[in-house]
Enzyme design. Structure first.
Site, mmCIF file in Angstrom:
data_model
loop_
_atom_site.group_PDB
_atom_site.id
_atom_site.type_symbol
_atom_site.label_atom_id
_atom_site.label_comp_id
_atom_site.label_asym_id
_atom_site.label_seq_id
_atom_site.Cartn_x
_atom_site.Cartn_y
_atom_site.Cartn_z
ATOM 1 N N ARG A 327 -3.534 28.867 -10.724
ATOM 2 C CA ARG A 327 -2.174 28.693 -11.299
ATOM 3 C C ARG A 327 -1.118 28.412 -10.228
ATOM 4 N NH1 ARG A 327 -3.855 33.008 -14.522
ATOM 5 N NH2 ARG A 327 -4.496 32.303 -16.575
ATOM 6 N N LYS A 349 6.115 14.948 -7.517
ATOM 7 C CA LYS A 349 5.193 14.372 -8.499
ATOM 8 C C LYS A 349 3.790 14.445 -7.913
ATOM 9 C CE LYS A 349 8.033 10.961 -10.871
ATOM 10 N NZ LYS A 349 8.194 9.524 -11.115
ATOM 11 N N GLU A 391 9.836 0.373 0.675
ATOM 12 C CA GLU A 391 10.507 1.503 0.007
ATOM 13 C C GLU A 391 11.767 1.915 0.795
ATOM 14 O OE1 GLU A 391 9.755 2.735 -2.925
ATOM 15 O OE2 GLU A 391 7.726 1.979 -3.251
ATOM 16 N N GLU A 443 13.043 13.512 -13.933
ATOM 17 C CA GLU A 443 13.367 12.226 -14.565
ATOM 18 C C GLU A 443 13.969 12.429 -15.946
ATOM 19 O OE1 GLU A 443 10.747 8.754 -12.619
ATOM 20 O OE2 GLU A 443 9.911 9.672 -14.375
ATOM 21 N N ASN A 452 13.230 3.134 -9.372
ATOM 22 C CA ASN A 452 12.275 2.145 -9.867
ATOM 23 C C ASN A 452 12.728 0.713 -9.595
ATOM 24 O OD1 ASN A 452 10.582 4.093 -10.792
ATOM 25 N ND2 ASN A 452 11.418 4.098 -12.865
ATOM 26 N N HIS A 459 4.977 -3.516 -10.734
ATOM 27 C CA HIS A 459 3.819 -2.951 -11.449
ATOM 28 C C HIS A 459 3.001 -4.032 -12.116
ATOM 29 C CE1 HIS A 459 5.481 1.396 -11.880
ATOM 30 N NE2 HIS A 459 4.777 1.230 -10.783
ATOM 31 N N HIS A 472 1.044 -1.450 -2.781
ATOM 32 C CA HIS A 472 2.167 -1.075 -3.640
ATOM 33 C C HIS A 472 3.502 -1.588 -3.068
ATOM 34 C CE1 HIS A 472 4.516 1.245 -6.453
ATOM 35 N NE2 HIS A 472 5.140 1.849 -5.452
HETATM 36 N N1 LIG Z 1 3.889 11.196 -5.873
HETATM 37 C C1 LIG Z 1 4.718 10.216 -5.732
HETATM 38 O O1 LIG Z 1 5.924 10.347 -5.973
HETATM 39 C C2 LIG Z 1 4.200 8.908 -5.226
HETATM 40 C C3 LIG Z 1 5.106 7.906 -4.863
HETATM 41 C C4 LIG Z 1 4.600 6.718 -4.356
HETATM 42 C C5 LIG Z 1 3.235 6.527 -4.250
HETATM 43 N N2 LIG Z 1 2.385 7.530 -4.633
HETATM 44 C C6 LIG Z 1 0.933 7.366 -4.508
HETATM 45 O O2 LIG Z 1 0.631 7.179 -3.126
HETATM 46 C C7 LIG Z 1 -0.573 6.449 -3.008
HETATM 47 C C8 LIG Z 1 -0.374 5.367 -1.984
HETATM 48 O O3 LIG Z 1 -0.008 5.964 -0.758
HETATM 49 P P1 LIG Z 1 -0.316 5.267 0.640
HETATM 50 O O4 LIG Z 1 0.201 3.897 0.603
HETATM 51 O O5 LIG Z 1 0.116 6.184 1.681
HETATM 52 O O6 LIG Z 1 -1.899 5.099 0.559
HETATM 53 P P2 LIG Z 1 -3.081 5.985 1.176
HETATM 54 O O7 LIG Z 1 -2.807 7.409 1.114
HETATM 55 O O8 LIG Z 1 -4.309 5.486 0.476
HETATM 56 O O9 LIG Z 1 -3.077 5.533 2.708
HETATM 57 C C9 LIG Z 1 -3.258 4.172 3.028
HETATM 58 C C10 LIG Z 1 -4.273 3.982 4.142
HETATM 59 O O10 LIG Z 1 -3.684 4.400 5.354
HETATM 60 C C11 LIG Z 1 -4.532 5.312 6.034
HETATM 61 N N3 LIG Z 1 -3.657 6.188 6.796
HETATM 62 C C12 LIG Z 1 -2.652 6.961 6.336
HETATM 63 N N4 LIG Z 1 -1.980 7.498 7.355
HETATM 64 C C13 LIG Z 1 -2.562 7.068 8.503
HETATM 65 C C14 LIG Z 1 -2.303 7.261 9.872
HETATM 66 N N5 LIG Z 1 -1.240 7.936 10.304
HETATM 67 N N6 LIG Z 1 -3.152 6.708 10.754
HETATM 68 C C15 LIG Z 1 -4.197 5.957 10.333
HETATM 69 N N7 LIG Z 1 -4.467 5.693 9.050
HETATM 70 C C16 LIG Z 1 -3.658 6.258 8.144
HETATM 71 C C17 LIG Z 1 -5.362 5.956 4.964
HETATM 72 O O11 LIG Z 1 -6.594 6.405 5.461
HETATM 73 C C18 LIG Z 1 -5.543 4.804 3.991
HETATM 74 O O12 LIG Z 1 -6.627 4.018 4.390
HETATM 75 C C19 LIG Z 1 -0.907 5.939 -4.389
HETATM 76 O O13 LIG Z 1 -1.924 6.722 -4.931
HETATM 77 C C20 LIG Z 1 0.383 6.137 -5.167
HETATM 78 O O14 LIG Z 1 0.144 6.342 -6.546
HETATM 79 C C21 LIG Z 1 2.843 8.699 -5.104
#
Ligand SMILES: NC(=O)c1ccc[n+]([C@@H]2O[C@H](COP(=O)([O-])OP(=O)(O)OC[C@H]3O[C@@H](n4cnc5c(N)ncnc54)[C@H](O)[C@@H]3O)[C@@H](O)[C@H]2O)c1
Length: 571
Positions: A327, A349, A391, A443, A452, A459, A472
């Site tokens: 929990r 989130k 972003e 939200e 957004n 998207h 993304h």
């Molecule tokens: N919760 C939220 O508010 C929110 C907002 C935006 C995105 N997201 C989520 O985030 C995810 C995308 O995040 P992302 O773009 O960070 O992708 P990711 O976490 O998959 O990382 C991208 C790549 O970078 C590598 N990596 C990360 N940090 C590194 C570092 N310092 N050195 C070497 N390699 C590194 C990872 O191994 C991976 O291969 C999606 O699942 C998306 O839905 C969530």
């Protein structure tokens, strides 16, 4: 001690600054100056024309010059424009030798006072243009409230005549102004940025970059170059103890796991690590179940922390596990991708994907703290780094023209991760996200919707590319370019601002077209999003830098035209 020789009246339009300034000046035998009048004189045209022809930024520049000019005079009562004290530079100019009184009023009082003018000359108040002036007043006032609070004294003018408000101002000036001006640290306190470096009252964090103050929890966010060795100390400061369960992206663990574990151990934490294969496929219920099994085997107890080390994938997965195991276990985010630092780690989130839809199974669950070491971005693959800048640029476009200028002036230094610049722009971007989330944790009020920007078309393109061809951030860059084209064609955004946005995206190596992506598939995915939003897509569109509007009436043929342009084969 000498009383201040300038009285500065700040506050929203309609709070009576001009009238009260005249009355106070008459009583003291001083001069009254209205900075908006001075701007009109200097520019040789009315303010709506400055906004329409030269943009808000030009107006703000003229405003800064006008403030500097009047603040060199003494024996003046200065009424300043409603948005003038949002800039810290302006606040420093005003506070230096001036006694600042904020005139306050409720939004309905303001509308009542401004209504005759809005009816007679709607163009006169460009910031309040549109069908819902009360909503716009509320929105702008909420944005500016932390800045208005930076005054030596506040007079609530609801129910007061201008004469009564002037009496209040004079009384405060006589009683308080000499002591206020002599107070230690006043200038720095009035010029400080109230949306960054806000310190939680319960636990002092003078070195936090910002504090998220969500309805369910407040927590500090630390952003700096080389922050990782502080990780254990930060957990201890957050009253965590015992063991830390490190859930880490396997790639990241290989490079940064040892440093993170050492930082935790040296602060007295026991550490157990669980590397998770890199990639979105790990953001699943199956991975969460495997981590639950691991935590059970470790005999994890309530109160022991989950530390998420990785990009957005790990933030979401480890956050989901922390929200649900026993929990809820305390969660600490150590984001290592740029996207995770400025977006995923801040805001609470957490989710895993369902085979039918991304992020379908999740919760709102705030971390206890976020620690972002900007130096770890040096090992992030360059395409991921580039995508993350989208972003940051988005935050600047929708919220902060100063950050936009900073990015424009330092694009190359930021991209090569110059420590000072990278830390500065990322910290600023994180603070902007933190401020929005603080206002609208779940939200519910609509404030979070502005984040957004670029996501509607983004998207659609991501889905059309099967979540494989486009990162993304790349999709968001394309989506912002599309949204700006729509705003220009609806006559809401000056074409030169759309060009400015696209030029910056291009300088950061982000795409502005996606030839090869099926436009029809993208439009179909957007139609599905529309269904999920109960029939009306909420488009976040820019009117100016730092000024967004939500529109539900973008004509479908215009959307089709813009998506076709973005996906067209290039000559
Ligand atoms: N919760 C939220 O508010 C929110 C907002 C935006 C995105 N997201 C989520 O985030 C995810 C995308 O995040 P992302 O773009 O960070 O992708 P990711 O976490 O998959 O990382 C991208 C790549 O970078 C590598 N990596 C990360 N940090 C590194 C570092 N310092 N050195 C070497 N390699 C590194 C990872 O191994 C991976 O291969 C999606 O699942 C998306 O839905 C969530």
């Amino acid at each position: 001690m000498k009383r201040a020789q300038r009285i500065i009246l700040t506050g929203f339009s309609g709070t009576g600054k001009t009238k009260v300034a005249r009355l106070v000046a008459a009583r003291l035998g001083w001069h009254a100056v209205d900075t908006d009048d001075l701007i009109v004189q200097r520019a040789g045209k009315p303010i709506p024309q400055i906004f329409a022809q030269d943009g808000e930024e030009c107006f703000r520049r003229l405003e800064r010059d006008a403030l500097a000019e009047v603040c060199r005079r003494s024996g003046v009562v200065i009424g300043v424009g409603g948005g003038a004290n949002v800039s810290s530079e302006n606040r420093r100019i005003l506070a230096d030798g001036g006694f600042i009184v904020c005139l306050e009023a409720r939004p309905d009082t303001i509308l009542q006072r401004l209504r005759p003018q809005l009816r007679h000359d709607p163009e006169a108040r460009p910031m309040l243009a549109g069908p819902d002036p009360l909503g716009r007043i509320r929105q702008l006032k909420a944005q500016r409230a932390p800045f208005y609070a930076l005054a030596d004294y506040t007079v609530h003018t609801d129910g007061l005549s201008p004469e009564q408000a002037a009496n209040e101002v004079l009384r405060a000036w006589r009683r308080l102004s000499a002591a206020a001006l002599a107070a230690d640290g006043r200038l720095a306190a009035l010029a400080a940025d109230p949306t960054a470096a806000v310190v939680a009252p319960d636990r002092p964090r003078p070195d936090a970059t910002c504090v998220v103050r969500a309805a369910s929890a407040s927590y500090p966010v630390f952003v700096s170059w080389g922050a990782l060795p502080d990780l254990g100390r930060r957990l201890a400061e957050a009253s965590l103890s015992g063991r830390a369960f490190l859930i880490a992206d396997a790639n990241v663990h290989e490079r940064w796991g040892a440093a993170a574990e050492e930082a935790l151990r040296s602060a007295g934490f026991g550490v157990a690590a669980c590397p998770v294969p890199a990639g979105e496929a790990s953001k699943s219920l199956e991975s969460a179940a495997a981590i639950y099994d691991w935590l059970v085997a470790q005999r994890a107890e309530r109160g022991e922390a989950i530390v998420a080390l990785g990009g957005g994938m790990v933030c979401d997965l480890a956050g989901f596990v922390a929200a649900t195991f026993a929990r809820g276990l305390p969660l600490v985010h150590v984001p290592t991708s740029l996207l995770a630092m400025v977006d995923a780690a801040v805001g609470g989130k957490v989710a895993v994907d369902h085979p039918q839809a991304k992020n379908l199974i999740g919760a709102f669950y705030q971390p206890r703290l976020v620690l972002a070491d900007v130096s770890v971005l040096q090992t992030l693959p360059s395409r991921e780094l580039t995508a993350g800048w989208a972003e940051v640029i988005k935050h600047a476009l929708i919220l902060d023209s100063d950050l936009l200028r900073l990015l424009e002036d330092n694009a190359e230094a930021a991209q090569r991760l110059d420590p000072e610049i990278a830390e500065r722009v990322i910290a600023r971007s994180v603070a902007l996200k933190a401020a929005v989330v603080s206002e609208d944790e779940r939200e519910e009020t609509g404030r979070r919707t502005i984040l957004n920007y670029g996501h509607t078309i983004g998207h659609g393109l991501e889905a059309a590319a099967g979540y494989a061809g486009l990162l993304h951030g790349e999709a968001v860059a394309l989506g912002m370019s599309g949204a700006a084209r729509i705003a220009v064609r609806l006559g809401m955004l000056a074409p030169k601002l759309a060009q400015r946005q696209d030029a910056l995206l291009a300088r950061f190596g982000l795409p502005l077209c996606a030839p090869g992506i099926d436009a029809q598939k993208a439009l179909a995915a957007m139609a599905l999003d529309k269904k999920a939003q109960a029939g009306a897509v909420r488009w976040v569109l820019l009117e100016d830098i730092g000024r967004t509007v939500i529109r539900r009436d973008v004509p479908p043929p215009l959307v089709e035209e813009v998506v076709a342009e973005l996906t067209a084969a290039q000559p």
